[in-house]
Design a protein around this motif. Structure first.
Motif, PDB file in Angstrom:
ATOM      1  N   MET A   1      -2.237 -16.038 -30.526  1.00 25.29           N
ATOM      2  CA  MET A   1      -3.508 -15.367 -30.272  1.00 25.29           C
ATOM      3  C   MET A   1      -3.816 -14.381 -31.404  1.00 25.29           C
ATOM      4  SD  MET A   1      -6.138 -14.945 -28.353  1.00 25.29           S
ATOM      5  CE  MET A   1      -7.479 -13.869 -28.806  1.00 25.29           C
ATOM      6  N   LEU A   4      -4.843 -16.303 -34.530  1.00 28.30           N
ATOM      7  CA  LEU A   4      -6.184 -16.886 -34.410  1.00 28.30           C
ATOM      8  C   LEU A   4      -7.247 -15.800 -34.571  1.00 28.30           C
ATOM      9  CD1 LEU A   4      -7.953 -19.334 -33.835  1.00 28.30           C
ATOM     10  CD2 LEU A   4      -7.709 -18.854 -31.385  1.00 28.30           C
ATOM     11  N   ASP A  78     -11.521 -17.452 -28.051  1.00 24.36           N
ATOM     12  CA  ASP A  78     -10.225 -17.558 -28.717  1.00 24.36           C
ATOM     13  C   ASP A  78      -9.076 -17.464 -27.720  1.00 24.36           C
ATOM     14  OD1 ASP A  78     -11.437 -17.893 -31.122  1.00 24.36           O
ATOM     15  OD2 ASP A  78     -10.920 -15.918 -31.938  1.00 24.36           O
ATOM     16  N   ALA A  81      -8.652 -20.746 -26.265  1.00 25.42           N
ATOM     17  CA  ALA A  81      -8.178 -21.721 -27.251  1.00 25.42           C
ATOM     18  C   ALA A  81      -6.657 -21.758 -27.333  1.00 25.42           C
ATOM     19  CB  ALA A  81      -8.763 -21.398 -28.629  1.00 25.42           C
ATOM     20  N   VAL A  82      -6.013 -20.657 -26.986  1.00 31.20           N
ATOM     21  CA  VAL A  82      -4.547 -20.644 -27.047  1.00 31.20           C
ATOM     22  C   VAL A  82      -3.914 -20.791 -25.658  1.00 31.20           C
ATOM     23  CG1 VAL A  82      -4.490 -19.281 -29.151  1.00 31.20           C
ATOM     24  CG2 VAL A  82      -4.484 -18.104 -26.961  1.00 31.20           C
ATOM     25  N   ASP A 104      -1.675 -15.365 -18.607  1.00 33.03           N
ATOM     26  CA  ASP A 104      -1.103 -16.690 -18.795  1.00 33.03           C
ATOM     27  C   ASP A 104      -0.663 -17.178 -17.417  1.00 33.03           C
ATOM     28  OD1 ASP A 104       0.259 -18.975 -19.417  1.00 33.03           O
ATOM     29  OD2 ASP A 104       1.464 -18.092 -21.023  1.00 33.03           O
ATOM     30  N   VAL A 111       3.673 -23.765 -25.536  1.00 31.86           N
ATOM     31  CA  VAL A 111       2.496 -23.105 -26.090  1.00 31.86           C
ATOM     32  C   VAL A 111       1.605 -24.141 -26.783  1.00 31.86           C
ATOM     33  CG1 VAL A 111       1.691 -21.338 -27.697  1.00 31.86           C
ATOM     34  CG2 VAL A 111       3.830 -21.005 -26.444  1.00 31.86           C
ATOM     35  N   SER A 113      -1.219 -25.741 -29.362  1.00 32.43           N
ATOM     36  CA  SER A 113      -1.446 -25.501 -30.791  1.00 32.43           C
ATOM     37  C   SER A 113      -2.919 -25.314 -31.106  1.00 32.43           C
ATOM     38  CB  SER A 113      -0.895 -26.670 -31.611  1.00 32.43           C
ATOM     39  OG  SER A 113      -1.513 -27.882 -31.210  1.00 32.43           O
ATOM     40  N   GLY A 114      -3.735 -25.085 -30.088  1.00 35.03           N
ATOM     41  CA  GLY A 114      -5.173 -24.976 -30.314  1.00 35.03           C
ATOM     42  C   GLY A 114      -5.557 -23.841 -31.236  1.00 35.03           C
ATOM     43  N   GLY A 115      -4.727 -22.781 -31.269  1.00 33.69           N
ATOM     44  CA  GLY A 115      -5.053 -21.653 -32.127  1.00 33.69           C
ATOM     45  C   GLY A 115      -4.665 -21.866 -33.564  1.00 33.69           C
ATOM     46  N   SER A 117      -1.781 -21.554 -34.914  1.00 32.08           N
ATOM     47  CA  SER A 117      -0.587 -20.844 -35.344  1.00 32.08           C
ATOM     48  C   SER A 117       0.562 -20.957 -34.355  1.00 32.08           C
ATOM     49  CB  SER A 117      -0.906 -19.363 -35.548  1.00 32.08           C
ATOM     50  OG  SER A 117      -1.321 -18.798 -34.313  1.00 32.08           O
ATOM     51  N   ALA A 118       0.249 -21.340 -33.122  1.00 34.35           N
ATOM     52  CA  ALA A 118       1.298 -21.436 -32.122  1.00 34.35           C
ATOM     53  C   ALA A 118       2.118 -22.695 -32.348  1.00 34.35           C
ATOM     54  CB  ALA A 118       0.683 -21.459 -30.719  1.00 34.35           C
TER      55      ALA A 118
END
Length: 248
Positions: A1, A4, A78, A81-82, A104, A111, A113-115, A117-118
């Motif tokens: 998060m 992103l 955002d 997205a995560v 969450d 987790v 991967s939509g962001g 970076s995860a």
């Protein structure tokens, strides 16, 4: 998060200081004491890993408005997205409006991967189903109580909070000392003794100064007089005895 948000805004999103994520039971009790109706009833906070009948994890991003320029929709976009859920603490659901509060609802899932970076660590592939069952049992014992607990299935955090309360109660509720003026606690008695000792020390210093002045005026040896007085006090104290009734 955080990654992103940085990619989309150029600013760093931060978890609020002071238990902005997980809060053990004793911290929830402290928050309730400080914030009153604006804090969740202890044991019902989403920051406690169990809320509205399910496991969850909550995070407060206190500087979200600075990072997103007050654009709640962009922040929520955002968050989703995560794989997190925004807006659950809102007037529409009977809560205060807390846009910074993110939940969450499936904290043990991989987790997404939509962001961008995860990632799922490689070690995750090393866990067997039996490993995951054991980890789940450990989690239940720590946060929700379990068969291994000997405290009526209380969680570790709840048990620690109870121990802290019991210790405070024991300190404040020792057997009273009976005085002519009434009952007093051990703690108050010690405070009274300390205050009295300070008063006596001040009186002694004043008397010594007066004696030295008087002796000087009469041409006497003040140090010899003080030494004799001190010896007399010590001799008297040797004859004093104290008896403590620990059962009364």
């Amino acid at each position: 998060m955080v990654a992103l948000a940085l990619a989309n805004t150029g600013r760093t999103l931060k978890v609020s200081e002071g238990w902005g994520a997980y809060r053990p039971r004793h911290i929830q009790e402290y928050a309730k004491k400080i914030h009153g109706i604006y804090a969740a009833t202890p044991g019902t906070s989403s920051h406690g890993m169990f809320w509205e009948g399910r496991q969850c994890a909550a995070i407060d991003y206190g500087n979200w408005s600075f990072v997103y320029g007050g654009d709640r929709a962009a922040f929520y976009r955002d968050v989703r997205a995560v794989g997190l859920v925004p807006g659950l603490i809102s007037p529409q659901r009977g809560y205060p409006d807390e846009p910074w509060h993110v939940v969450d609802l499936d904290p043990w899932a991989a987790v997404p991967s939509g962001g961008g970076s995860a990632f799922v660590p490689e070690e995750d592939d090393m866990f067997t189903d039996d490993d995951r069952k054991k980890m789940s049992a450990v989690y239940d014992a720590i946060f929700r109580g379990g068969n291994s607990m000997k405290d009526n299935r209380a969680s570790v955090s709840d048990s620690l909070a109870r121990i802290a309360r019991d210790a405070a109660a024991a300190a404040d509720n020792t057997k009273p000392i009976i005085r002519a003026s009434g009952k007093t606690s051990v703690r108050q008695e010690l405070a009274n003794v300390t205050a009295r000792v300070s008063q006596l020390q001040a009186s002694q210093a004043g008397l010594e100064a007066a004696l030295q002045a008087l002796a000087g005026a009469k041409g006497l040896d003040a140090s010899a007089i003080l030494k004799a007085a001190q010896q007399g006090v010590e001799n008297a104290l040797r004859k004093v005895t104290f008896t403590a009734d620990v059962d009364g």
